[in-house]
Scaffold this motif. Structure first.
Motif, PDB file in Angstrom:
ATOM      1  N   GLY A  27      42.217  38.388  34.881  1.00 57.47           N
ATOM      2  CA  GLY A  27      42.497  37.325  33.786  1.00 57.47           C
ATOM      3  C   GLY A  27      42.561  35.883  34.138  1.00 57.47           C
ATOM      4  O   GLY A  27      42.346  35.128  33.313  1.00 57.47           O
ATOM      5  N   VAL A  28      43.185  35.841  35.255  1.00 54.19           N
ATOM      6  CA  VAL A  28      43.477  34.315  35.742  1.00 54.19           C
ATOM      7  C   VAL A  28      42.599  33.451  36.755  1.00 54.19           C
ATOM      8  O   VAL A  28      42.939  32.597  37.347  1.00 54.19           O
ATOM      9  CB  VAL A  28      45.049  34.173  35.913  1.00 54.19           C
ATOM     10  N   LEU A  29      41.355  34.212  36.883  1.00 53.97           N
ATOM     11  CA  LEU A  29      40.486  33.772  37.915  1.00 53.97           C
ATOM     12  C   LEU A  29      40.040  32.406  37.541  1.00 53.97           C
ATOM     13  O   LEU A  29      39.848  31.643  38.533  1.00 53.97           O
ATOM     14  CB  LEU A  29      39.317  34.696  38.238  1.00 53.97           C
ATOM     15  N   LYS A  30      39.735  32.257  36.311  1.00 58.10           N
ATOM     16  CA  LYS A  30      39.298  30.648  35.975  1.00 58.10           C
ATOM     17  C   LYS A  30      40.375  29.792  36.055  1.00 58.10           C
ATOM     18  O   LYS A  30      40.110  28.608  36.534  1.00 58.10           O
ATOM     19  CB  LYS A  30      38.763  30.981  34.732  1.00 58.10           C
ATOM     20  N   ASP A  31      41.646  30.140  35.740  1.00 58.21           N
ATOM     21  CA  ASP A  31      42.709  29.176  36.209  1.00 58.21           C
ATOM     22  C   ASP A  31      42.870  29.010  37.643  1.00 58.21           C
ATOM     23  O   ASP A  31      43.054  27.714  38.078  1.00 58.21           O
ATOM     24  CB  ASP A  31      43.978  29.773  35.621  1.00 58.21           C
ATOM     25  N   ILE A  32      42.739  30.044  38.450  1.00 59.45           N
ATOM     26  CA  ILE A  32      42.849  29.692  39.877  1.00 59.45           C
ATOM     27  C   ILE A  32      41.666  28.975  40.506  1.00 59.45           C
ATOM     28  O   ILE A  32      41.840  28.069  41.245  1.00 59.45           O
ATOM     29  CB  ILE A  32      42.618  31.137  40.578  1.00 59.45           C
ATOM     30  N   PRO A  39      35.206  28.807  44.317  1.00 59.68           N
ATOM     31  CA  PRO A  39      34.027  29.115  43.487  1.00 59.68           C
ATOM     32  C   PRO A  39      34.618  30.654  42.765  1.00 59.68           C
ATOM     33  O   PRO A  39      35.221  31.318  43.407  1.00 59.68           O
ATOM     34  CB  PRO A  39      32.738  29.352  44.275  1.00 59.68           C
ATOM     35  N   LEU A  40      34.212  30.985  41.665  1.00 60.25           N
ATOM     36  CA  LEU A  40      34.412  32.090  40.991  1.00 60.25           C
ATOM     37  C   LEU A  40      33.973  33.207  41.743  1.00 60.25           C
ATOM     38  O   LEU A  40      34.645  34.366  41.958  1.00 60.25           O
ATOM     39  CB  LEU A  40      33.891  32.127  39.636  1.00 60.25           C
ATOM     40  N   ALA A  41      32.877  33.303  42.307  1.00 64.09           N
ATOM     41  CA  ALA A  41      32.483  34.255  42.864  1.00 64.09           C
ATOM     42  C   ALA A  41      33.160  34.767  44.164  1.00 64.09           C
ATOM     43  O   ALA A  41      33.448  35.887  44.465  1.00 64.09           O
ATOM     44  CB  ALA A  41      30.823  33.926  43.470  1.00 64.09           C
ATOM     45  N   THR A  42      33.644  33.501  45.034  1.00 65.52           N
ATOM     46  CA  THR A  42      34.414  33.793  46.051  1.00 65.52           C
ATOM     47  C   THR A  42      35.608  34.424  45.489  1.00 65.52           C
ATOM     48  O   THR A  42      36.506  35.189  46.335  1.00 65.52           O
ATOM     49  CB  THR A  42      34.668  32.584  46.918  1.00 65.52           C
ATOM     50  N   LEU A  43      36.342  33.976  44.466  1.00 66.41           N
ATOM     51  CA  LEU A  43      37.402  34.520  43.863  1.00 66.41           C
ATOM     52  C   LEU A  43      37.378  36.008  43.648  1.00 66.41           C
ATOM     53  O   LEU A  43      38.613  36.640  43.486  1.00 66.41           O
ATOM     54  CB  LEU A  43      38.148  33.783  42.738  1.00 66.41           C
ATOM     55  N   GLY A  44      36.353  36.322  43.235  1.00 63.00           N
ATOM     56  CA  GLY A  44      36.173  37.843  42.996  1.00 63.00           C
ATOM     57  C   GLY A  44      36.362  38.941  44.262  1.00 63.00           C
ATOM     58  O   GLY A  44      36.920  40.024  44.100  1.00 63.00           O
ATOM     59  N   ILE A  45      36.501  38.215  45.536  1.00 63.79           N
ATOM     60  CA  ILE A  45      36.881  39.007  46.730  1.00 63.79           C
ATOM     61  C   ILE A  45      38.412  39.339  46.481  1.00 63.79           C
ATOM     62  O   ILE A  45      38.964  40.451  47.072  1.00 63.79           O
ATOM     63  CB  ILE A  45      36.706  37.872  47.996  1.00 63.79           C
ATOM     64  N   LEU A  46      39.249  38.410  45.665  1.00 62.02           N
ATOM     65  CA  LEU A  46      40.729  39.054  45.547  1.00 62.02           C
ATOM     66  C   LEU A  46      40.801  40.300  44.999  1.00 62.02           C
ATOM     67  O   LEU A  46      41.727  40.983  45.295  1.00 62.02           O
ATOM     68  CB  LEU A  46      41.303  37.835  44.596  1.00 62.02           C
ATOM     69  N   VAL A  47      39.949  40.686  44.215  1.00 62.34           N
ATOM     70  CA  VAL A  47      40.053  42.189  43.245  1.00 62.34           C
ATOM     71  C   VAL A  47      39.197  43.101  44.498  1.00 62.34           C
ATOM     72  O   VAL A  47      40.089  44.070  44.369  1.00 62.34           O
ATOM     73  CB  VAL A  47      39.470  41.899  41.944  1.00 62.34           C
TER      74      VAL A  47
END
Length: 133
Positions: A27-32, A39-47
């Protein structure tokens, strides 16, 4: 009887906390993204990495901690989990954020495993005492 209700409520709250921790980041990926510029695609790695570490580390940490008292292991894992989530909140960059999620994932699975085992023993003890009276 009150003791068992309180313990049951605490076990449910721990399970809720762990579930929220796993999915709250989505829910907070856009804020991060806006804070770090990653990039959002890279942040998906967190999940993905959290779930992967969770599934791999849970059996190993559970087996390694089996020879210690469950309460002590649970307390230690909760402290590590708290440190990991505090680290996540103050992470200055993506690598630091990624490492904090790995640490949280490594402990979360074992916490829920120990909590379920402890809850089953509490219920069993409670019902055994009821049968004796």
């Amino acid at each position: 009887m009150l003791k068992y209700r309180i313990q049951s409520i605490l076990f449910v709250l721990v399970a809720f906390m762990l579930g929220c921790n796993e999915y709250m980041i989505v829910g907070v990926l856009k804020d991060i993204h806006s804070d770090m510029g990653t990039p959002l695609a890279t942040l998906g790695i967190l999940v993905t990495l959290f779930a992967l570490v969770y599934s791999i580390c849970t059996p190993f940490i559970s087996l390694l901690s089996a020879r210690f008292k469950r309460h002590n292991v649970l307390f230690a894992l909760l402290v590590i989990f708290l440190v990991a989530n505090t680290w996540t909140a103050i992470a200055p960059n993506f690598i630091s954020l990624l490492l904090s999620r790995v640490l949280a994932g490594a402990t979360a699975g074992s916490i829920i495993s120990i909590t379920v085992v402890m809850a089953s023993f509490q219920v069993s003890l409670h019902h055994q005492k009821k049968r004796l009276h």
